[in-house]
Write a protein that holds these residues in place. Structure first.
Motif, PDB file in Angstrom:
ATOM      1  N   GLY A   1       0.783  -1.214   0.048  1.00 14.05           N
ATOM      2  CA  GLY A   1       0.289   0.084   0.155  1.00 14.05           C
ATOM      3  C   GLY A   1       0.720   1.278  -0.072  1.00 14.05           C
ATOM      4  N   ALA A   2       2.179   1.172   0.253  1.00  4.98           N
ATOM      5  CA  ALA A   2       3.164   2.400   0.341  1.00  4.98           C
ATOM      6  C   ALA A   2       3.971   2.399  -0.779  1.00  4.98           C
ATOM      7  N   THR A   3       4.382   3.346  -1.571  1.00  2.00           N
ATOM      8  CA  THR A   3       4.954   3.372  -2.737  1.00  2.00           C
ATOM      9  C   THR A   3       6.695   3.261  -2.667  1.00  2.00           C
ATOM     10  N   ASN A   4       6.929   3.237  -1.502  1.00  2.00           N
ATOM     11  CA  ASN A   4       8.468   3.127  -1.170  1.00  2.00           C
ATOM     12  C   ASN A   4       8.833   2.011  -0.176  1.00  2.00           C
ATOM     13  N   VAL A   5       8.081   0.718  -0.438  1.00  2.00           N
ATOM     14  CA  VAL A   5       8.508  -0.432   0.290  1.00  2.00           C
ATOM     15  C   VAL A   5       8.695  -1.498  -0.711  1.00  2.00           C
ATOM     16  N   ILE A   6       9.731  -2.333  -0.639  1.00  2.00           N
ATOM     17  CA  ILE A   6       9.836  -3.710  -1.231  1.00  2.00           C
ATOM     18  C   ILE A   6       8.698  -4.418  -0.492  1.00  2.00           C
ATOM     19  N   PRO A   7       7.931  -5.165  -1.235  1.00  2.00           N
ATOM     20  CA  PRO A   7       6.986  -6.032  -0.419  1.00  2.00           C
ATOM     21  C   PRO A   7       7.740  -7.430  -0.128  1.00  2.00           C
ATOM     22  N   GLY A   8       7.138  -7.970   0.793  1.00  2.00           N
ATOM     23  CA  GLY A   8       7.747  -9.191   1.407  1.00  2.00           C
ATOM     24  C   GLY A   8       7.135 -10.631   0.544  1.00  2.00           C
ATOM     25  N   SER A   9       6.104 -10.263  -0.225  1.00  2.00           N
ATOM     26  CA  SER A   9       5.561 -11.357  -1.022  1.00  2.00           C
ATOM     27  C   SER A   9       4.885 -10.836  -2.260  1.00  2.00           C
ATOM     28  N   ALA A  10       4.713 -11.847  -3.417  1.00  2.00           N
ATOM     29  CA  ALA A  10       4.061 -11.339  -4.577  1.00  2.00           C
ATOM     30  C   ALA A  10       3.229 -12.731  -4.936  1.00  2.00           C
ATOM     31  N   GLU A  11       2.020 -12.683  -5.312  1.00  2.00           N
ATOM     32  CA  GLU A  11       1.272 -13.682  -5.621  1.00  2.00           C
ATOM     33  C   GLU A  11       0.612 -13.414  -6.921  1.00  2.00           C
ATOM     34  N   ALA A  12       0.362 -14.856  -7.614  1.00  2.00           N
ATOM     35  CA  ALA A  12      -0.138 -14.900  -8.995  1.00  2.00           C
ATOM     36  C   ALA A  12      -1.119 -16.104  -8.964  1.00  2.00           C
ATOM     37  N   VAL A  13      -2.173 -15.997  -9.955  1.00  2.00           N
ATOM     38  CA  VAL A  13      -2.947 -17.266 -10.184  1.00  2.00           C
ATOM     39  C   VAL A  13      -2.977 -17.415 -11.614  1.00  2.00           C
ATOM     40  N   PHE A  14      -2.780 -18.700 -11.854  1.00  2.00           N
ATOM     41  CA  PHE A  14      -2.610 -19.176 -13.616  1.00  2.00           C
ATOM     42  C   PHE A  14      -3.440 -20.196 -13.618  1.00  2.00           C
ATOM     43  N   ASN A  15      -3.708 -20.587 -14.861  1.00  2.00           N
ATOM     44  CA  ASN A  15      -4.659 -21.805 -15.119  1.00  2.00           C
ATOM     45  C   ASN A  15      -3.972 -22.187 -16.575  1.00  2.00           C
ATOM     46  N   PHE A  16      -4.113 -23.624 -16.510  1.00  2.00           N
ATOM     47  CA  PHE A  16      -4.135 -24.325 -17.881  1.00  2.00           C
ATOM     48  C   PHE A  16      -5.250 -24.997 -18.285  1.00  2.00           C
ATOM     49  N   ARG A  17      -5.659 -24.909 -19.615  1.00  2.00           N
ATOM     50  CA  ARG A  17      -6.494 -25.584 -20.159  1.00  2.00           C
ATOM     51  C   ARG A  17      -5.760 -26.696 -21.144  1.00  2.00           C
ATOM     52  N   TYR A  18      -5.740 -27.849 -20.869  1.00  2.00           N
ATOM     53  CA  TYR A  18      -4.739 -28.581 -21.635  1.00  2.00           C
ATOM     54  C   TYR A  18      -5.361 -29.600 -22.392  1.00  2.00           C
ATOM     55  N   SER A  19      -4.632 -30.036 -23.333  1.00  2.00           N
ATOM     56  CA  SER A  19      -5.250 -31.163 -24.540  1.00  2.00           C
ATOM     57  C   SER A  19      -4.864 -32.424 -23.843  1.00  2.00           C
ATOM     58  N   THR A  20      -5.261 -33.565 -24.980  1.00  2.00           N
ATOM     59  CA  THR A  20      -5.036 -34.772 -24.286  1.00  2.00           C
ATOM     60  C   THR A  20      -3.304 -35.075 -24.498  1.00  2.00           C
ATOM     61  N   GLU A  21      -2.741 -34.241 -25.319  1.00  2.00           N
ATOM     62  CA  GLU A  21      -1.260 -34.194 -25.686  1.00  2.00           C
ATOM     63  C   GLU A  21      -0.443 -34.013 -24.272  1.00  2.00           C
ATOM     64  N   SER A  22      -1.219 -33.469 -23.095  1.00  2.00           N
ATOM     65  CA  SER A  22      -0.399 -33.366 -21.947  1.00  2.00           C
ATOM     66  C   SER A  22      -0.988 -34.001 -20.752  1.00  2.00           C
ATOM     67  N   LYS A  23      -0.159 -34.110 -19.749  1.00  2.00           N
ATOM     68  CA  LYS A  23      -0.591 -34.834 -18.600  1.00  2.00           C
ATOM     69  C   LYS A  23      -0.515 -33.419 -17.353  1.00  2.00           C
ATOM     70  N   ALA A  24      -1.594 -33.658 -16.292  1.00  2.00           N
ATOM     71  CA  ALA A  24      -1.122 -32.528 -15.188  1.00  2.00           C
ATOM     72  C   ALA A  24      -0.001 -32.681 -14.516  1.00  2.00           C
ATOM     73  N   ASP A  25       0.674 -33.834 -14.259  1.00  2.00           N
ATOM     74  CA  ASP A  25       1.562 -34.012 -13.259  1.00  2.00           C
ATOM     75  C   ASP A  25       2.963 -33.469 -14.109  1.00  2.00           C
ATOM     76  N   ASP A  26       2.672 -33.723 -15.465  1.00  2.00           N
ATOM     77  CA  ASP A  26       3.988 -33.230 -16.269  1.00  2.00           C
ATOM     78  C   ASP A  26       3.963 -31.694 -16.298  1.00  2.00           C
ATOM     79  N   LEU A  27       2.873 -31.047 -16.413  1.00  2.00           N
ATOM     80  CA  LEU A  27       2.749 -29.421 -16.493  1.00  2.00           C
ATOM     81  C   LEU A  27       3.142 -29.034 -15.340  1.00  2.00           C
ATOM     82  N   LYS A  28       2.907 -29.568 -14.168  1.00  2.00           N
ATOM     83  CA  LYS A  28       3.326 -29.261 -12.803  1.00  2.00           C
ATOM     84  C   LYS A  28       4.643 -29.294 -12.691  1.00  2.00           C
TER      85      LYS A  28
END
Length: 380
Positions: free
Chosen positions: A244-271
């Motif tokens: 919330g302050a402009t002069n502070v390096i944050p302690g963490s950064a977060e992201a949310v992402f998603n795969f929509r994957y075909s039958t050519e890939s497997k979830a464990d391999d993507l992870k």
């Protein structure tokens, strides 16, 4: 219950009038059950954790043919942006408006009326079933997925499943969904060290760690897809950091992402590939994964042939597109159970939007498509 063209419209309106915000069924399944009991269906509820799951069956033995759908709806959004009350069905210029009109109360109504006409003309071979849930738009944990586990424990294996999701693109019947991509998501937290922006050597900026990792993930070609599926897609839906302050390096950064994957890939391999990238750029991070469905594909067979023939016969679309795009649906729980699965429903342009709607003139033809598909399946 009437078998006139008005019957589908009347039942659709009755379902729209129920405020079935996910996961509240709000009495929709009982409205459907009341129509099925006089047709000889045995009614059973497989409810769990506040979710209503209707399992209605008629007949015995194989084939087991399931008509599937959901009664729950997404939130309406701002009511003042709707032209009319989303829970008071209203027809304007030949279009029926209301939340759930397209997704997917019209599909359910069309299925029920199709079965009534079908059975009025004679018996249906094997077992005919409805599987209707109130937990498709939400977490989908205690809906169809839960019901399938219970039915699998009884030794039941379906042969065919028709899901009434809104699948059409520009005109009724121009698309039949025959598969879905898998969905794999992650909540990522990159941990750094908070500090003053004027003294970066005394901190560890997690945004600077996260940014090149995300850039590499965005640039990665995960697979090439195949004849039935486009290449696997990686999309970032949220990035957040700061104190919330402009002069502070944050302690963490977060992201949310998603795969929509075909039958050519497997979830464990993507992870594993994601973690290899994160390990290079981010000394400390926490990744919380969720997996909401494996990819599936219904190959050419009796169900697809029946559905395509029905669409051509009823609405004159000779070559409907066999589609595997879009989001997930409860078909992802039915296909691994053993069924050939297709999704056929109204035009999907307005789903989840303000002023959701369906064309009145599409309701009876949609019901006829279901009826004709079932008749084709019943033919040896």
């Amino acid at each position: 219950m009437s078998t006139s063209p008005q019957a589908v419209l009347d039942l659709t309106c009755a379902l729209i009038a129920q405020r079935s915000n996910t996961p509240d069924d709000a009495g929709c399944c009982e409205i459907i059950a009341a129509r099925l009991r006089p047709l000889g269906f045995t009614i059973e509820y497989l409810d769990a954790e506040g979710v209503t799951n209707l399992w209605a069956t008629r007949g015995s033995g194989r084939p087991l043919t399931i008509l599937a759908g959901h009664t729950d709806i997404v939130p309406t959004g701002p009511l003042d942006q709707w032209t009319s009350d989303p829970f008071t069905p209203e027809i304007r210029d030949g279009v029926l408006y209301g939340r759930g009109a397209a997704d997917m109360k019209s599909g359910l109504a069309a299925m029920v009326c199709a079965v009534q006409r079908l059975l009025a003309a004679g018996d249906f071979p094997g077992t005919l079933a409805f599987l209707v849930t109130s937990d498709e738009e939400g977490m989908a944990t205690f809906g169809t997925q839960h019901a399938v586990r219970l039915l699998q424990a009884r030794g039941l294996v379906p042969d065919y499943a028709i899901v009434g999701e809104a699948s059409s693109n520009e005109r009724l019947g121009d698309r039949i969904v025959v598969g879905r991509r898998g969905s794999l998501g992650c909540n990522l937290k990159v941990i750094g060290k908070q500090g003053h922006v004027a003294y970066p050597h005394k901190g560890d900026n997690p945004v600077h760690r996260l940014a090149p990792a995300l850039a590499e993930l965005v640039a990665t070609r995960w697979d090439e897809g195949n004849a039935h599926f486009p290449p696997t897609s990686f999309q970032i839906s949220n990035v957040h950091s700061g104190t919330g302050a402009t002069n502070v390096i944050p302690g963490s950064a977060e992201a949310v992402f998603n795969f929509r994957y075909s039958t050519e890939s497997k979830a464990d391999d993507l992870k594993a590939r994601v973690h290899a990238v994160l390990d290079r750029w981010c000394p400390q991070y926490e990744a919380t994964w969720w997996h909401t469905g494996q990819p599936f594909l219904t190959r050419a067979g009796k169900l697809i042939d029946a559905a395509r023939s029905a669409v051509a016969h009823v609405v004159g679309v000779a070559e409907p597109e066999l589609f595997t795009g879009g989001g997930t649906s409860d078909a992802r729980f039915l296909a691994p159970w053993g069924a050939e699965v297709v999704e056929i429903g109204p035009i999907n342009d307005s789903i989840h939007k303000i002023n959701e709607h369906v064309r009145v003139d599409d309701l009876e033809p949609l019901s006829r498509i279901y009826e004709t598909t079932l008749r084709r399946l019943a033919t040896p």
